[in-house]
Design an enzyme around this catalytic site. Sequence first.
Site: not given
Length: 321
Positions: A11, A31, A36, A76, A149
């Site tokens: 995103f 990726d 994704g 990311l 996390y």
Amino acid sequence: MKILITGGAGFIGSHLAEKLVGEGHDVLILDDLSTGSLQNIQHLIDAGHVSFTKGDVMRRGDVAPLAEKADFIFHLAAAVGVRTVVDKPLESMVRNIEGTQNVIEAAAKKGVPFLVTSSSEVYGKNDDLPFHEHSERVYGSAYNERWGYALSKAVDEFMALAYWREKKLPTITVRLFNTTGPRQTHRYGMVIPNFVNHALRNEPLIVHGDGEQVRAFSHVSDIVSGLVDLMNAGTAVYGEIFNLGSTEAISINDLAKRVIQHTGSASLITHVPYHEVYNATFEDMRKRVPNISKIQEAIGYAPRYTLDDTIKAIIGHYQSL
């Protein structure tokens, strides 16, 4: 410049790729497509602006050749969504920590400037609002997967700072706060896409807990503009941590009402206890709002989109599907 984005088909990553291409950069995307989607970036690939590699940041052999070509790296790639964190805590922690280590090591071999996206989750249960970059962290029990996390993203931050201090690798750490907008999927528990998706079908909007938890939502276009401006700021921002988000706070109850208003929906709001959604140990943060004065001073950051603008953009996206 040639810029590598790990998680670039996701995103935020796909919007970042669009922004960078619009500024004339060549973009490399790595990726694994676990969260994704090629659909997010296919238009950029077809136009010849983006080179896509299906690969995993957990494999150094996938990362190293791309890092070697890059003049800047946006990292990311990470575990996505509360549901993933709760259901797959081990995978989430390992991916966040080892994935970041692999990418930052590859960056260090060439001395490539490196920006890692962290999370507002690192502030934990601290209620001293708004959060600023030097705020204390207050974590809950080790039996709660969510704090695992948060700690894994904190490790990413310490790693970036250590590489800056010890190896002089130019690093920037950005704590993202509740980013949303067009193309964000509702599959991983993202609240506004979830609300919009159900409101457009006149289905109940499910609010977890009492709904009085407070968040500040940012339009993804504001976020990627901030990321690119940090990249362009150069040495002045190396070795620093920045909050990046909106200061327009709202409770989840009021957010649900706002979505119903903008969609003209007949949906009702239903509250469900956290333990019925996740598990008995789950904890949520009551309030999460950033102080963004540091990034305002550094790059003149100023959000352009209001929450209403953002909700309308997401509604428009779902209506176009």
